[in-house]
Design a protein around this motif. Sequence first.
Motif, PDB file in Angstrom:
ATOM      1  N   LYS A   1       0.925  -1.263  -0.057  1.00 32.36           N
ATOM      2  CA  LYS A   1      -0.099  -0.078   0.057  1.00 32.36           C
ATOM      3  C   LYS A   1       1.017   1.096   0.058  1.00 32.36           C
ATOM      4  CE  LYS A   1      -3.182   2.733   0.281  1.00 32.36           C
ATOM      5  NZ  LYS A   1      -4.237   2.964  -0.888  1.00 32.36           N
ATOM      6  N   VAL A   2       0.715   1.899  -1.086  1.00 32.20           N
ATOM      7  CA  VAL A   2       1.400   3.230  -1.302  1.00 32.20           C
ATOM      8  C   VAL A   2       0.364   4.511  -1.170  1.00 32.20           C
ATOM      9  CG1 VAL A   2       2.946   4.801  -2.350  1.00 32.20           C
ATOM     10  CG2 VAL A   2       2.919   2.304  -2.679  1.00 32.20           C
ATOM     11  N   TYR A   3       0.489   5.353  -0.068  1.00 31.24           N
ATOM     12  CA  TYR A   3      -0.289   6.443  -0.105  1.00 31.24           C
ATOM     13  C   TYR A   3       0.233   7.518  -0.926  1.00 31.24           C
ATOM     14  CZ  TYR A   3      -2.768   4.849   3.953  1.00 31.24           C
ATOM     15  OH  TYR A   3      -3.219   4.181   5.219  1.00 31.24           O
ATOM     16  N   GLU A   4      -0.493   8.310  -1.883  1.00 32.44           N
ATOM     17  CA  GLU A   4      -0.041   8.838  -2.704  1.00 32.44           C
ATOM     18  C   GLU A   4      -0.728  10.615  -2.240  1.00 32.44           C
ATOM     19  OE1 GLU A   4      -1.295   7.925  -6.592  1.00 32.44           O
ATOM     20  OE2 GLU A   4      -0.254   6.236  -6.901  1.00 32.44           O
ATOM     21  N   SER A   5       0.369  11.344  -2.079  1.00 34.34           N
ATOM     22  CA  SER A   5      -0.122  12.675  -1.798  1.00 34.34           C
ATOM     23  C   SER A   5       0.726  13.818  -2.407  1.00 34.34           C
ATOM     24  CB  SER A   5      -0.037  12.728  -0.117  1.00 34.34           C
ATOM     25  OG  SER A   5       1.421  13.115   0.077  1.00 34.34           O
ATOM     26  N   PRO A   6       0.325  14.982  -2.372  1.00 32.70           N
ATOM     27  CA  PRO A   6       0.942  16.237  -3.179  1.00 32.70           C
ATOM     28  C   PRO A   6       2.761  16.447  -2.557  1.00 32.70           C
ATOM     29  CG  PRO A   6      -1.056  16.731  -2.624  1.00 32.70           C
ATOM     30  CD  PRO A   6      -0.838  15.623  -2.051  1.00 32.70           C
TER      31      PRO A   6
ATOM     32  N   GLY B   1       4.457  14.014  -1.466  1.00 28.90           N
ATOM     33  CA  GLY B   1       5.070  12.746  -1.808  1.00 28.90           C
ATOM     34  C   GLY B   1       4.526  11.399  -1.382  1.00 28.90           C
ATOM     35  N   ASP B   2       5.043  10.350  -2.145  1.00 26.76           N
ATOM     36  CA  ASP B   2       4.207   9.128  -1.798  1.00 26.76           C
ATOM     37  C   ASP B   2       4.877   8.512  -0.429  1.00 26.76           C
ATOM     38  OD1 ASP B   2       2.996   9.359  -4.314  1.00 26.76           O
ATOM     39  OD2 ASP B   2       4.240   7.813  -5.192  1.00 26.76           O
TER      40      ASP B   2
ATOM     41  N   GLU C   1       4.996   4.993   1.415  1.00 25.60           N
ATOM     42  CA  GLU C   1       4.861   3.547   1.202  1.00 25.60           C
ATOM     43  C   GLU C   1       4.525   2.678   2.744  1.00 25.60           C
ATOM     44  OE1 GLU C   1       8.193   1.492  -0.763  1.00 25.60           O
ATOM     45  OE2 GLU C   1       7.069  -0.453  -0.938  1.00 25.60           O
TER      46      GLU C   1
ATOM     47  N   THR D   1      -2.451  -1.056  -2.977  1.00 25.30           N
ATOM     48  CA  THR D   1      -1.677  -0.796  -4.309  1.00 25.30           C
ATOM     49  C   THR D   1      -1.329  -2.107  -4.956  1.00 25.30           C
ATOM     50  OG1 THR D   1      -0.784   1.122  -3.036  1.00 25.30           O
ATOM     51  CG2 THR D   1       0.218   0.511  -5.090  1.00 25.30           C
TER      52      THR D   1
END
Length: 270
Positions: free
Chosen positions: A15-20, A22-23, A25, A64
Motif C-alpha cells: 500500500k502506497v499513499y499518494e499525496s502532493p 510525496g508518496d 509506502e 496498491t
Amino acid sequence: MPDRGTLLRVEQLRKVYESPTGDVEAIGDLSFTMDAGELVCIVGPSGCGKTTLLKCLAGLLRPTGGVVEMHGTPVTGPSPAMAVVFQEYGRSLYPWLTVRGNVELPLRHKKLSRAQRDTLVTDALDAVGLAHAARSHPWQLSGGMQQRVAIARAVAYQPEVLIMDEPFAAVDAQTRADLEDLVRELHARRGISVLFVTHDIDESVYLGQRVLVLSHAPTRVREDVAVDLPAERDQITTRALPRFTELRTHVYGEIQRAKRGHNVAPRPAP
Ligand SMILES: Nc1ncnc2c1ncn2[C@@H]1O[C@H](COP(=O)(O)OP(=O)(O)OP(=O)(O)O)[C@@H](O)[C@H]1O
C-alpha cells in the motif's frame, strides 16, 4: 462454529499513499494466512502500518498491490463477514441512540425479522455483561462500558472475523484486563476468529495464539510467533508463567530490532 481451514490469505500486500507532498509506502510486501477460529495479534513499531493493514483487510482501503482473500474470494469492499472495532469507541457510538439502539443499528441492513434482531441484540448485550444498561445512552456509561457496547454491536452482527484496532488503548488497566478476558471468552465460546492489533506486547502474548511482529514501514511480517501457552488463560497465573516472560521478552526484542531497522532474521521463536 465456522469450518476450520484458511480464512484469510494475504499475499504480497502493498500500500502506497499518494499525496502532493510525496508518496508514503506504508505496506511493503506483506504475506500471512489466518485459519478460521484463530485469535491472531499484530504488533509492530509505532507508525509501521498496522491500521493501514487492517483497513486493507477489512476492504476499507484499496491496496496498491497484492491479494487479500477471505475463504478464497478477493476482498474488494466491506464484507458482512467482518466487523471492525476501533480504539475511539466514543466516536463510533451514536449519542442520541440508547445502548440497545446502537447495537441494533447495523442489523437493520440485514434481512432479519424484528424478533430475530431483538434476540441477536439481547444475546450480544448479555455476552458483554451490559443487559442492565440497554436503555442507557452511551454518554451515561464509563469508557470501558462504551467499548463493551462497540464490541456488542460487532458481535450482534455475527461476523466470522472480528478485526480490532487497539480497542483498549483508552481504558484503564483494570477495565482493560476485563475486556481482554471478554475477547478471549467471545473467541472461545462463539468461535469468532479475531485479528487484534495492539501496542501492548504483554496483551498480544496474553491474548494471541499467534503474534505477528511487523517491521517498520514499509511494513512486512518480521516474525510469526506461535504462543504456546495453555489455552485456558487467566490474568494472574498465565502472566506469572516463565514461558509468558520468555515470549514477551522475545517479542519486545523483535520490536526493538524492528525499530532500529534491522533486517528480518529468519530464526525460530525461543
Ligand atoms: N491517509 C494517509 N495519507 C498518507 N499517509 C498516510 C495515511 N494514513 C497513514 N499514512 C502513513 O502510513 C504510515 C502507516 O500509518 P498507520 O496509521 O497505518 O500506522 P500504525 O502502525 O497504525 O500507527 P500507530 O502505531 O501510530 O497506530 C505512516 O507513515 C502514516 O503517516
